[in-house]
Design an enzyme around this catalytic site. Sequence first.
Site, PDB file in Angstrom:
ATOM      1  N   GLY A  16      -2.617  -4.302   4.093  1.00  0.00           N
ATOM      2  CA  GLY A  16      -1.827  -3.083   4.246  1.00  0.00           C
ATOM      3  C   GLY A  16      -2.579  -1.779   4.040  1.00  0.00           C
ATOM      4  CE  LYS A  17      -8.628  -2.060   5.432  1.00  0.00           C
ATOM      5  NZ  LYS A  17      -8.171  -3.446   5.747  1.00  0.00           N
ATOM      6  CB  THR A  18      -3.406   0.940   8.571  1.00  0.00           C
ATOM      7  OG1 THR A  18      -4.724   0.470   8.899  1.00  0.00           O
ATOM      8  CG2 THR A  18      -3.045   2.080   9.517  1.00  0.00           C
ATOM      9  CE  LYS A  39      -9.834   0.425  10.471  1.00  0.00           C
ATOM     10  NZ  LYS A  39      -9.148  -0.340   9.405  1.00  0.00           N
ATOM     11  CG  ASP A  53      -5.494  -0.614  11.719  1.00  0.00           C
ATOM     12  OD1 ASP A  53      -4.295  -0.881  11.953  1.00  0.00           O
ATOM     13  OD2 ASP A  53      -6.296  -1.445  11.261  1.00  0.00           O
ATOM     14  CD  GLU A 115      -7.162   1.772   7.381  1.00  0.00           C
ATOM     15  OE1 GLU A 115      -7.127   0.670   7.959  1.00  0.00           O
ATOM     16  OE2 GLU A 115      -6.367   2.698   7.611  1.00  0.00           O
ATOM     17  N   GLY A 118     -11.161  -4.698   7.054  1.00  0.00           N
ATOM     18  CA  GLY A 118     -11.164  -5.955   6.319  1.00  0.00           C
ATOM     19  C   GLY A 118     -11.104  -5.720   4.819  1.00  0.00           C
ATOM     20  N   PRO A 204       7.679  -2.075  -1.617  1.00  0.00           N
ATOM     21  CG  PRO A 204       9.912  -1.440  -1.371  1.00  0.00           C
ATOM     22  CD  PRO A 204       8.583  -0.939  -1.855  1.00  0.00           C
TER      23      PRO A 204
END
Length: 231
Positions: A16-18, A39, A53, A115, A118, A204
């Site tokens: 969930g980096k992006t 990126k 992304d 960002e 991987g 969440p």
Amino acid sequence: MAVNRFFVTATDTDAGKTYISSLLLQGFRALGHAAAGVKPIAAGTDQQGLNGDALRLMQHSGLALPYAQVNPICYQAAVAPHLAAQITQQPILESQLTQALQDWQQLALQHLLIEGAGGWLLPISKHRYLADWVAEQRLPVVLVVGMKLGCLNHAMLTVREIERSGCQLVAWVANCIDPQMALLQENITDLQQRIAAPCLGVVPFMPAEQQQSALATQLAAALTAIINKND
């Protein structure tokens, strides 16, 4: 005024980096802070040769930048970037990354989110990892922990390696990617006790739009508080 730089990494691909980066960007905007996401390296593109992304970061950044500046190194195949580099005979040049970083730092920004691709130890050549470049540039790190079975091991391995590299882990985010995860809260509490860096928040699984907006502001405010504390 110097730009607050953060390298956003994660416990794994698809942690969930992006998504977390885009929430932080939305939150900074809500707080009235000029922020942008970039990126440096991406693999996997659409028919136009653009990475999803990178496009999402552009969508939520507070400064409009050309695609090539947001994502200077991009490969078409959705595979490990260093393998794509070998196949296409287009190596990942650290000099290109460093030049891009210098250019980003000249922008009229308060915050810059860089960002990764991987996980933390992303190979970029036969002997080098993206983490080596991050350490040499002294970029503070924000870790996204994808909350799922096995995340305790993944998180602590990543934290130890970040610390071993000499980088500063400034904060982490618990991103709930498995809606069926057993003992979710117990896992989060365990990580909060083990990781010295503060947790910006718990995101969440698929929050409602209204909740997402509040989360974005919460995450950005928490990171801003850390910045102010360290100044």
